[in-house]
Design a protein around this motif. Structure first.
Motif, short mmCIF file in Angstrom:
data_model
loop_
_atom_site.label_atom_id
_atom_site.label_comp_id
_atom_site.label_asym_id
_atom_site.label_seq_id
_atom_site.Cartn_x
_atom_site.Cartn_y
_atom_site.Cartn_z
N GLU A 63 0.96 -1.15 -0.10
CA GLU A 63 0.02 0.00 0.04
C GLU A 63 0.73 1.27 -0.17
O GLU A 63 0.58 2.14 -0.63
CB GLU A 63 -0.84 0.07 1.25
CG GLU A 63 -1.96 1.17 1.15
CD GLU A 63 -3.25 0.81 0.44
OE1 GLU A 63 -4.13 1.53 0.42
OE2 GLU A 63 -3.25 -0.17 -0.61
N ASP A 64 1.96 1.37 0.73
CA ASP A 64 2.86 2.29 0.74
C ASP A 64 3.44 2.51 -0.54
O ASP A 64 3.37 3.63 -1.14
CB ASP A 64 4.11 1.92 1.63
CG ASP A 64 5.19 3.13 1.73
OD1 ASP A 64 4.90 4.39 2.28
OD2 ASP A 64 6.12 2.83 1.21
N HIS A 67 0.93 4.46 -2.69
CA HIS A 67 0.80 5.94 -2.42
C HIS A 67 2.18 6.62 -2.85
O HIS A 67 2.07 7.65 -3.63
CB HIS A 67 0.74 6.16 -1.04
CG HIS A 67 -0.60 5.73 -0.43
ND1 HIS A 67 -1.84 6.28 -0.81
CD2 HIS A 67 -0.83 4.79 0.41
CE1 HIS A 67 -2.84 5.79 -0.39
NE2 HIS A 67 -2.31 4.82 0.65
N GLU A 68 3.48 6.05 -3.14
CA GLU A 68 4.45 6.47 -3.86
C GLU A 68 4.16 6.68 -5.21
O GLU A 68 4.52 7.68 -6.01
CB GLU A 68 5.73 5.62 -3.43
CG GLU A 68 6.28 5.70 -1.93
CD GLU A 68 6.60 6.97 -1.72
OE1 GLU A 68 7.61 7.65 -2.39
OE2 GLU A 68 6.20 7.72 -0.75
N ARG A 71 2.00 9.71 -5.60
CA ARG A 71 2.58 10.95 -5.54
C ARG A 71 3.50 11.43 -6.78
O ARG A 71 3.67 12.31 -7.18
CB ARG A 71 3.51 10.85 -4.17
CG ARG A 71 2.58 11.07 -3.02
CD ARG A 71 3.31 11.30 -1.79
NE ARG A 71 4.05 10.11 -1.12
CZ ARG A 71 3.31 9.55 -0.18
NH1 ARG A 71 2.22 9.59 0.20
NH2 ARG A 71 3.70 8.19 0.09
N THR A 87 -5.95 7.61 -7.37
CA THR A 87 -6.59 6.65 -6.66
C THR A 87 -7.98 6.41 -7.03
O THR A 87 -8.52 5.12 -7.00
CB THR A 87 -6.47 7.43 -5.16
OG1 THR A 87 -5.31 7.63 -4.71
CG2 THR A 87 -7.24 6.22 -4.05
N HIS A 206 -6.52 -0.02 -1.00
CA HIS A 206 -6.23 0.12 -2.45
C HIS A 206 -5.53 -1.16 -3.11
O HIS A 206 -6.30 -1.46 -4.26
CB HIS A 206 -5.63 1.51 -2.74
CG HIS A 206 -6.30 2.63 -2.04
ND1 HIS A 206 -7.48 3.00 -2.55
CD2 HIS A 206 -5.79 3.34 -0.98
CE1 HIS A 206 -8.01 4.09 -1.72
NE2 HIS A 206 -6.82 4.32 -0.89
#
Length: 315
Positions: A63-64, A67-68, A71, A87, A206
């Motif tokens: 998940e991290d 998100h990277e 971004r 997203t 996600h």
């Protein structure tokens, strides 16, 4: 490894291990630490975790990485999804896949499952190959404009494809024979497995968990309870300094795994963190490459807690 060392007639060996190869290196160091000249380990495995911690931490790091990726898309005009709510596009794509509305570009008569899409993008996080991931997602999302949504149940063609014809040859698939004997991950019943899955989904709403680890743990269901190499805390007593490198945003192996291994082996290991993304570490920058090369060749050990700045992901 020890048999190879003896066969080569070497008093001490050098070892470079990546990802699952770090587990081999860690355990060799436990048994034969005095026979190591140098050992460098990247994308480290923590072999002390229970099933829940392993599953949830793997989901959280996937998940991290998502998100990277988001971004990066927000700041990079080269992202095929730049300027859009990435997203929302992603969540909508998986929802449409759940309804059987997304076709496989390579096999248009077959629907892609949400899990197949997540797994394909997850693999692109390894590089990281963010530009490729964005193009893949954008291409699938564009199907919305090319064909009307399907109604009714998914077509029969959406079933997983048949195994490829190997011409009568046996296909090598050693993963579960290895993984399920290195980890005591045996859900005792469906209720326990469901609870683990719920925790996984909470950690990665996600990405819907870690596609790799969920399949690995599910694959151990039904295997014998006896495990040849169950997890335990590392006990390294005789090895020289071991160099560990780990990405801050590794999609598969959480950075916390490396810090936990380092805590267990504080007197033996030196941890260097690459502050960027991706599962691969060695080639990420001059900093990471030089740290490994200088250590393996010259035995120059960087200071514990050193860091290498994030590099251009090269996507």
């Amino acid at each position: 490894m020890e048999a190879l060392r003896r066969s080569l007639g070497e008093r001490r060996i050098n070892y470079f291990g990546h990802s699952y190869g770090t587990l081999i290196g860690e355990q060799y160091a436990e048994l034969y630490g005095d026979r190591i000249r140098a050992m460098a380990l990247t994308a480290n495995i923590d072999h002390s975790l229970n099933a829940r911690d392993f599953l949830v931490s793997s989901a959280a790091t996937a998940e991290d990485s998502f998100h990277e990726f988001v971004r990066w898309c927000e700041r990079s005009p080269s992202c095929a999804l730049h300027g859009r709510n990435v997203t929302a596009v992603w969540d909508g794509l998986l929802a449409r896949a759940d309804r059987g509305e997304i076709r496989d570009p390579d096999q248009p008569d077959r629907a892609l499952t949400a899990n197949e899409i997540a797994k394909a993008v997850f693999r692109k996080f390894y590089g990281p190959y963010w530009r490729e991931a964005a193009a893949y997602v954008a291409g699938l999302d564009a199907q919305r404009r090319q064909s009307p949504p399907r109604t009714g149940p998914p077509p029969a063609a959406s079933k997983p494809p048949a195994a490829p014809d190997t011409g009568g040859r046996t296909k090598a698939e050693p993963f579960y024979a290895v993984f399920c004997q290195d980890w005591r991950f045996r859900a005792k019943d469906h209720r326990e497995f469901a609870r683990l899955t719920e925790a996984e989904l909470r950690a990665a709403p996600h990405m819907r968990g870690s596609p790799r680890v969920h399949a690995a743990m599910a694959g151990c269901v039904g295997w014998p309870d006896e495990v040849n190499n169950p997890q335990h805390r590392l006990r390294i007593t005789e090895a020289p300094k071991i160099l560990m490198l780990h990405s801050r945003h590794d999609p598969a192996n959480p950075h916390a795994w490396a810090t936990n291994v380092h805590r267990q082996t504080r007197g033996t290991t030196v941890l260097l963190t690459y502050e960027g993304a991706g599962h691969s570490v060695y080639r990420r920058s001059d900093c990471t490459r030089d740290a490994v090369d200088d250590y393996l060749v010259e035995l120059r050990v960087p200071a514990d807690g050193s860091r290498c700045a994030a590099a251009d992901p090269g996507v």
